[in-house]
Write an enzyme that holds these catalytic residues in place. Structure first.
Site, PDB file in Angstrom:
ATOM      1  CB  CYS A 164      17.342 -23.155  -0.347  1.00  0.00           C
ATOM      2  SG  CYS A 164      18.207 -21.573  -0.108  1.00  0.00           S
ATOM      3  CE  LYS A 223      19.348 -20.871   7.291  1.00  0.00           C
ATOM      4  NZ  LYS A 223      18.420 -20.162   6.375  1.00  0.00           N
TER       5      LYS A 223
HETATM    6  O1  IRO Z   1      18.587 -18.038   2.181  1.00  0.00           O
HETATM    7  C1  IRO Z   1      18.245 -18.919   2.976  1.00  0.00           C
HETATM    8  O2  IRO Z   1      19.010 -19.384   3.847  1.00  0.00           O
HETATM    9  C2  IRO Z   1      16.870 -19.406   2.819  1.00  0.00           C
HETATM   10  C3  IRO Z   1      16.528 -20.729   2.760  1.00  0.00           C
HETATM   11  I1  IRO Z   1      17.854 -22.232   3.075  1.00  0.00           I
HETATM   12  C4  IRO Z   1      15.196 -21.116   2.486  1.00  0.00           C
HETATM   13  O3  IRO Z   1      14.833 -22.302   2.399  1.00  0.00           O
HETATM   14  N1  IRO Z   1      14.303 -20.129   2.298  1.00  0.00           N
HETATM   15  C5  IRO Z   1      14.632 -18.823   2.356  1.00  0.00           C
HETATM   16  O4  IRO Z   1      13.757 -17.957   2.166  1.00  0.00           O
HETATM   17  N2  IRO Z   1      15.923 -18.474   2.636  1.00  0.00           N
END
Ligand code: IRO
Length: 312
Positions: A131, A46
């Site tokens: 993100c 993650k």
């Molecule tokens: O909401 C999120 O944690 C997230 C991330 I960092 C990302 O890079 N892409 C996404 O769809 N969700």
């Protein structure tokens, strides 16, 4: 016919090109271990930040008619947790470990990169420039000058090969502009295309409601919704980047989409929504389906068709 799905790139050998998209099955050690024990050819963590984060309020992921929507908000255990995982990970297992980094500031990214650099582990960094779910924070990848600045600071402290996770682009001018930024960084060896298509809105007509809580229902789309956009990004960056690999991510749920991504130029491929919905058994299924397609077409290895998409 023997089908060889192996991939050699960045000095690593993978038995096959398929692994998890960052964000799915990779927040805890247990989830990472499950990917490592599956048929996947690699694994990625993650995206992490300097300190642990709870993320956005729930519900923050929903299954949608043609894929998924999420606004997780970067929930993660903090970079030291993933650094510790990298220290105990069996790097001789033949499954490379990628670590996704997504600091809240440039300084955070530099601190985390220095820590991974100093640990001298054989893991590969994927710097997340995309993100879409942090309220009030723009995606760096949509600001070419900011992306260039971030990368120039990154290469000052991080001298190992690394990659970036890009948002989807929708205009040839933007493909060219971002490619030109990326091409000026020789140690940037790969790009992952694409992150979710940001700030979509899924509506439940029975409830006359949004389906996730954060950001009044806006969230990143994945799954079938994004496949053509993902393929366009893989294809265009494969053509425009000098001596860099493209990792395909977006809409892979069977051997067919895996084949399409590789035909468009992907070196390796990641599964997000389908992995979330089906669990780690999807890796073996997709790989078997990919091998069956290759067999039917008379291809014995990925290089037989990688990047060979025909145009008219
Ligand atoms: O909401 C999120 O944690 C997230 C991330 I960092 C990302 O890079 N892409 C996404 O769809 N969700």
């Amino acid at each position: 016919m023997a089908i060889d799905l192996s991939v050699s790139w960045l000095g690593v050998n993978m038995e096959n090109p398929l692994y998890n998209a960052s964000g799915v099955m990779c927040r805890s050690r247990e989830e990472l271990d499950a990917v490592a024990a599956s048929a996947a050819g690699a694994l990625i963590t993650k995206s992490c930040t300097l300190s642990a984060r709870e993320g956005n309020p729930e519900p923050r992921y929903a299954t949608a008619p043609f894929g998924s929507i999420n606004s997780m908000g970067l929930p993660n255990a903090g970079y030291e947790y993933y650094l510790d995982y990298a220290k105990i990970y069996d790097h001789a297992s033949g499954k490379p470990l990628f670590v996704s980094i997504s600091g809240m500031t440039l300084e955070e990214n530099l601190t985390m990169l220095k820590a991974f650099r100093d640990a001298e582990l054989p893991c590969l960094v994927e710097l997340n420039l995309s993100c879409p779910n942090l309220p009030g924070k723009a995606q760096i990848g949509y600001d070419f000058a900011a992306s260039s600045h971030v990368l120039s600071e990154v290469v000052k402290v991080y001298d190992k090969p690394f990659g970036v996770k890009l948002p989807p682009y929708f205009d040839p001018v933007h493909f060219a502009e971002m490619a030109s930024v990326l091409n000026s960084f020789p140690s940037l060896k790969y790009v992952t295309c694409i992150n979710s298509v940001g700030n979509g809105l899924v509506i439940d007509i029975d409830q006359e409601s949004v389906v996730i809580k954060p950001k009044a229902g806006l969230g990143g789309l994945g799954g079938d919704y994004v496949l053509p956009t993902a393929l366009a990004n893989v294809r265009e960056f494969s053509r425009l980047l000098d001596d860099k690999h493209v990792i395909g991510c977006g809409g892979i749920k069977s051997g067919r989409e895996a084949f399409m991504h590789i035909l468009a130029g992907a070196t390796a491929i990641q599964v997000g929504t389908c992995l979330y919905e089906e669990g780690v058994d999807c890796f073996a299924r997709i790989l078997n389906e990919l091998a069956a397609i290759m067999e039917a077409k008379g291809y014995s290895k990925l290089a037989d068709f990688r990047g060979k998409l025909r145009t008219m």
